[in-house]
Design a protein around this motif. Structure first.
Motif, PDB file in Angstrom:
ATOM      1  N   THR A  70       6.576  54.942  17.081  1.00 31.06           N
ATOM      2  CA  THR A  70       5.437  54.779  16.740  1.00 31.06           C
ATOM      3  C   THR A  70       5.136  54.425  15.179  1.00 31.06           C
ATOM      4  O   THR A  70       5.859  55.122  14.377  1.00 31.06           O
ATOM      5  CB  THR A  70       4.102  55.925  17.121  1.00 31.06           C
ATOM      6  N   PRO A  71       4.446  53.270  14.940  1.00 31.08           N
ATOM      7  CA  PRO A  71       4.487  52.783  13.492  1.00 31.08           C
ATOM      8  C   PRO A  71       3.273  53.797  12.863  1.00 31.08           C
ATOM      9  O   PRO A  71       3.339  53.819  11.647  1.00 31.08           O
ATOM     10  CB  PRO A  71       3.855  51.446  13.362  1.00 31.08           C
ATOM     11  N   ASP A  72       2.450  54.427  13.550  1.00 28.63           N
ATOM     12  CA  ASP A  72       1.557  55.183  12.907  1.00 28.63           C
ATOM     13  C   ASP A  72       1.528  56.853  13.552  1.00 28.63           C
ATOM     14  O   ASP A  72       1.742  56.690  14.664  1.00 28.63           O
ATOM     15  CB  ASP A  72      -0.062  54.618  13.185  1.00 28.63           C
ATOM     16  N   PRO A  73       1.018  57.613  12.679  1.00 28.60           N
ATOM     17  CA  PRO A  73       0.737  58.971  13.152  1.00 28.60           C
ATOM     18  C   PRO A  73      -0.023  58.972  14.765  1.00 28.60           C
ATOM     19  O   PRO A  73      -1.015  58.141  14.771  1.00 28.60           O
ATOM     20  CB  PRO A  73       0.117  59.611  12.500  1.00 28.60           C
ATOM     21  N   LEU A  74       0.507  59.730  15.546  1.00 25.09           N
ATOM     22  CA  LEU A  74      -0.447  59.820  16.908  1.00 25.09           C
ATOM     23  C   LEU A  74      -1.598  60.352  16.865  1.00 25.09           C
ATOM     24  O   LEU A  74      -2.623  60.293  17.724  1.00 25.09           O
ATOM     25  CB  LEU A  74       0.563  60.545  17.896  1.00 25.09           C
ATOM     26  N   GLY A  75      -1.749  61.564  15.778  1.00 23.54           N
ATOM     27  CA  GLY A  75      -2.706  62.276  15.701  1.00 23.54           C
ATOM     28  C   GLY A  75      -2.924  63.257  16.708  1.00 23.54           C
ATOM     29  O   GLY A  75      -3.925  63.820  17.068  1.00 23.54           O
ATOM     30  N   GLU A  76      -1.881  63.537  17.511  1.00 21.50           N
ATOM     31  CA  GLU A  76      -1.890  64.656  18.593  1.00 21.50           C
ATOM     32  C   GLU A  76      -0.701  65.474  18.538  1.00 21.50           C
ATOM     33  O   GLU A  76       0.399  64.915  18.073  1.00 21.50           O
ATOM     34  CB  GLU A  76      -2.048  63.786  20.065  1.00 21.50           C
ATOM     35  N   GLU A  77      -0.587  66.631  19.245  1.00 22.46           N
ATOM     36  CA  GLU A  77       0.322  67.789  19.118  1.00 22.46           C
ATOM     37  C   GLU A  77       1.152  67.238  20.198  1.00 22.46           C
ATOM     38  O   GLU A  77       0.814  66.465  21.195  1.00 22.46           O
ATOM     39  CB  GLU A  77      -0.136  69.030  19.338  1.00 22.46           C
ATOM     40  N   GLY A  78       2.507  67.634  20.397  1.00 18.15           N
ATOM     41  CA  GLY A  78       3.370  67.771  21.557  1.00 18.15           C
ATOM     42  C   GLY A  78       4.299  66.677  21.566  1.00 18.15           C
ATOM     43  O   GLY A  78       5.102  66.771  22.612  1.00 18.15           O
ATOM     44  N   ALA A  79       4.587  66.210  20.662  1.00 18.03           N
ATOM     45  CA  ALA A  79       5.875  65.121  20.520  1.00 18.03           C
ATOM     46  C   ALA A  79       6.340  65.021  19.334  1.00 18.03           C
ATOM     47  O   ALA A  79       5.738  65.128  18.250  1.00 18.03           O
ATOM     48  CB  ALA A  79       5.183  63.711  20.833  1.00 18.03           C
ATOM     49  N   THR A  80       7.652  64.653  19.240  1.00 20.05           N
ATOM     50  CA  THR A  80       8.353  64.249  18.058  1.00 20.05           C
ATOM     51  C   THR A  80       8.088  63.050  17.592  1.00 20.05           C
ATOM     52  O   THR A  80       8.289  62.010  18.557  1.00 20.05           O
ATOM     53  CB  THR A  80       9.915  64.609  18.166  1.00 20.05           C
ATOM     54  N   GLU A  81       7.527  62.687  16.372  1.00 16.50           N
ATOM     55  CA  GLU A  81       7.132  61.259  16.219  1.00 16.50           C
ATOM     56  C   GLU A  81       8.284  60.553  15.399  1.00 16.50           C
ATOM     57  O   GLU A  81       8.748  61.291  14.625  1.00 16.50           O
ATOM     58  CB  GLU A  81       5.984  61.082  15.519  1.00 16.50           C
ATOM     59  N   THR A  82       8.596  59.378  15.748  1.00 17.60           N
ATOM     60  CA  THR A  82       9.759  58.842  14.915  1.00 17.60           C
ATOM     61  C   THR A  82       9.126  57.305  14.813  1.00 17.60           C
ATOM     62  O   THR A  82       8.536  56.589  15.647  1.00 17.60           O
ATOM     63  CB  THR A  82      11.095  58.905  15.362  1.00 17.60           C
TER      64      THR A  82
END
Ligand code: NAP
Length: 167
Positions: A70-82
């Motif tokens: 994702t280019p932007d924060p998800l704003g949610e818990e539960g995933a590793t973001e990159t």
């Protein structure tokens, strides 16, 4: 030359014209296919694009490690973001099998690295706005193909194919 990653698989359901989605949802409801998806991916790492993450009615999917590009924060818990492909490839080193689970943008970026494809071929042409890339028979061989099955609720027909990268 692109490096093939032995423990990177793709899992997808696509119709006869490779359609996979419509308005950020699935074009069909196939209960057996969802069960198969769960059985294959449980205990492993599932890697998806931002749109697919938000298309999940309940997220994260249980008993799996979720990674979201994702280019932007998800704003949610539960995933590793990159936000980088190279970081995803690095994360793949931690699991025996990692699955690209969609959507279109993810399949098109990661097909070149994948070693295996779990394909549910849904019979017919649905109304779709997102697609799986064309597979070349130069690159992929068919390992398994199920008989055609019929979803008892919708009457939709489908079959399961497993493909592995040649050479
Ligand atoms: N039939 C199936 O098996 C199946 C499975 C999963 C999903 N689907 C369907 O596929 C459709 C969604 O596909 P989609 O292509 O729209 O969405 P997607 O691939 O799930 O997500 C696209 C998003 O991921 C971000 N992203 C992708 N690659 C990135 C990268 N390298 N760096 C940073 N961010 C990145 C994109 O950011 P940018 O803004 O930078 O582009 C965009 O926001 C839905 O209809 C869904 O239901 C079908």
């Amino acid at each position: 030359m692109t490096q093939i990653i032995p423990n990177l698989s793709i899992i997808v359901a696509a119709d006869s014209k490779n359609g996979i989605g419509i308005k950020n949802t699935l074009p069909w409801h196939l209960s057996d296919d969802l069960k198969r998806f769960r059985a294959i991916t449980t205990g492993h790492t599932i890697i998806m694009g931002r749109n697919t993450w938000f298309s999940l009615p309940k997220r994260p999917l249980p008993d799996r490690r979720s990674v979201v590009l994702t280019p932007d924060p998800l704003g949610e818990e539960g995933a590793t973001e990159t936000s980088t492909l190279s970081e995803v490839l690095e994360i793949c080193k931690n699991d025996s099998e990692n699955f690209i689970i969609g959507g279109e943008s993810m399949y098109s970026q990661f097909l070149q690295y994948a070693s295996k494809i779990y394909l549910t071929r849904v019979v017919g042409n649905f109304d779709t706005d997102t697609f799986f890339p064309e597979l070349s028979s130069d690159d992929w061989s068919l390992d398994e193909e199920s008989e055609v099955m019929t979803d008892s609720k919708s009457g939709i027909q489908y079959r399961y194919l497993t493909l592995s990268r040649k050479g």
